[in-house]
Each structure stands twice: as C-alpha cells, then as structure tokens.
Design a protein around this motif. Sequence first.
Motif, short mmCIF file in Angstrom:
data_model
loop_
_atom_site.label_atom_id
_atom_site.label_comp_id
_atom_site.label_asym_id
_atom_site.label_seq_id
_atom_site.Cartn_x
_atom_site.Cartn_y
_atom_site.Cartn_z
N ALA A 155 0.85 -1.21 0.00
CA ALA A 155 0.00 0.00 0.00
C ALA A 155 0.88 1.25 0.00
N ARG A 156 1.92 1.22 0.83
CA ARG A 156 2.84 2.39 0.88
C ARG A 156 3.59 2.54 -0.44
N MET A 157 3.94 1.39 -1.04
CA MET A 157 4.62 1.42 -2.33
C MET A 157 3.72 2.11 -3.37
N ALA A 158 2.43 1.72 -3.36
CA ALA A 158 1.47 2.29 -4.32
C ALA A 158 1.38 3.81 -4.12
N GLU A 159 1.24 4.23 -2.86
CA GLU A 159 1.02 5.66 -2.63
C GLU A 159 2.29 6.50 -2.72
N LEU B 141 -3.07 4.74 3.83
CA LEU B 141 -3.33 5.44 2.55
C LEU B 141 -4.01 6.79 2.80
N ASP B 142 -3.46 7.83 2.19
CA ASP B 142 -4.09 9.16 2.29
C ASP B 142 -4.55 9.66 0.93
N LEU C 13 0.52 5.91 -7.26
CA LEU C 13 -0.59 5.35 -8.05
C LEU C 13 -1.92 5.91 -7.54
N PRO C 14 -2.88 6.14 -8.43
CA PRO C 14 -4.18 6.65 -7.97
C PRO C 14 -5.00 5.59 -7.23
#
Length: 232
Positions: free
Chosen positions: A145-149, A178-179, A154-155
């Motif tokens: 999740a942190r990698m994505a954000e 996630l923020d 990533l949106p």
Amino acid sequence: MDVRTWRHAFKLDPAKEISDEALEQLAESGTDGIIIGGTDNITLEGVLDLLARLRRYAVPLALEVSDVEAVTFGFDYYFIPTVLNAKDVKWMNGIHLEALKEFGHMMKWEEVATEGYCIMNPECKAAQLTGATEVPTKDDVVGYARMAEHLFKLPIFYLEYSGTYGDPKIVSAAASVLDETRLVYGGGIRTAEQAAEMAAIAHTVIIGNVIYDNLKKALDTVDAVKAVTCPK
Ligand SMILES: CC(C)=CCC/C(C)=C/CC/C(C)=C/CC/C(C)=C/CC/C(C)=C/CC/C(C)=C/CC/C(C)=C/COP(=O)(O)OP(=O)(O)O
Ligand SMILES: O=P(O)(O)OC[C@@H](O)CO
Ligand SMILES: [Mg+2]
C-alpha cells in the motif's frame, strides 16, 4: 478524474453471457460505474458486445485492460492493472512497455488510471497467471500500500481477493496507511452485509461474480454501500 468518487462498481466479464434485462438493471441500479474486465478469454468481440449494449445508459463505463488485443475506443475510462506482487516483472511493467510503444501516442491520459494490484487469493485466475501465488502477510500488504502511494504515486491500490471474501483486518491495515491513493476492495462479496462491511473500510467496493450467480443479491449491494459513510 471522477472515478476518485466511486463508492461502488460492478465488474462484468466479457467472457461470460449476460441478458439485456440484467444489463439494464445493473446500469440503472445507482452504481457509480461499470468496469469491463477479466483475466482469461477476453476478446475484442466480447468487449465490443458489452460496450454496445451498455453505451445507451448514462452510467460511466471503464475498460480494465488485461489484453491489448481487446482494447477499443468508446469507454469513459481505461484502468491499467499492474500487479505489485507478481513474480514476473512482465505483469508489473513489461506488457505495459510494449503497449506504450504501440499505443502511447494515441492515449488520452486524462482517461487512464493505473491500478496497483495486490492479489490475496493464490487460487484465483489472476494470481495463477501472474505468479502471485504466495499469500501476502498483513505487513506485506501495508508495504505494498505504501509502495502504491508513496513510491509509485498510483491513484488506486486494489486489494484483490477475487472469488474469496477478504479479511477486514488486513483491508483496514491497508486503509490505515493510505491518504492520497484510493483503496479499492474486490473479492467474494455475495451479500449486502459484506458489501457494507468492506465499504466502511475501503473507498470503493467492486462486485463481480455474484452478478452471474444471483443478480438480486448483486443489485442489493448498491444501496448497502451507499448507506455507509466513505472512510477518510
Ligand atoms: C485504442 C485506444 C483507446 C487506445 C488506448 C489504449 C490503451 C489504454 C492501451 C493500453 C496501454 C497499456 C499500458 C496497457 C497495458 C495492458 C496490459 C495488458 C497490462 C497487463 C495487465 C495485467 C497485469 C493483467 C493480469 C491479470 C489481471 C490483474 C487482471 C485484472 C482483472 C482481474 C483481476 C479480474 C478478476 O479475475 P476474473 O477473471 O474475474 O476471475 P474469475 O473468472 O475467477 O472470476
Ligand atoms: O468476482 P468477485 O469475487 O466479486 O471479485 C470482484 C473483483 O475484485 C474481481 O476482479
Ligand atoms: Mg470474475
């Protein structure tokens, strides 16, 4: 992009049969969007058939691209999956590079949203295809999740339990870090209660297979999700 406000979406599989009456009920259900996508046997013919039969309704339509041969104009949005826990890099950026070399010049970027998938059910078709067959731990999910954000900006972070109902504690762990990136939950929702439970944790809830098994139960998830306040 207004997909960022979607709370509920149906996912239709172009490889499966569905009646016009069912499509009308789905399109007019009050859902925020209909995604056309699946893992195997996705053909341009199947995609065009659903697009033509759904385009008469006002509901927004997104094509989730899993095969470049089955991409067509005419959708409101194009969702591009990248599987963060795939074994082979081809499912993260390999096919994407080839597609961009061919289609990059004609893409309307405002219609495109990349989905960072974390696949949690090792038995599902997408896991088998991409080699995402080691079940991520809670810590892994938080890391992805942190990698994505933060790393990839990533949106969308898509926690994919396809075919099985997920663990709300793991979904909550992803939500808690996630923020900016939107948390999308999909997998195994068969009742309004399950839809409401995941809608209290994730920003967007995706309803797939139950459409084909029990249309009434699938339709009931719309109001169930809308009755729940969206998490931060
Ligand atoms: C002509 C035009 C409009 C131009 C614009 C074109 C455009 C958008 C081009 C594409 C650009 C691009 C970068 C494409 C990359 C495409 C691609 C093929 C990437 C790989 C996708 C990928 C990682 C697929 C792996 C499988 C996966 C994650 C699929 C997502 C869907 C999913 C998980 C479905 C659930 O499974 P299901 O099949 O429903 O399972 P069951 O049948 O068991 O239920
Ligand atoms: O088909 P189900 O299990 O509802 O899953 C929905 C979606 O997450 C599949 O990509
Ligand atoms: Mg499916």
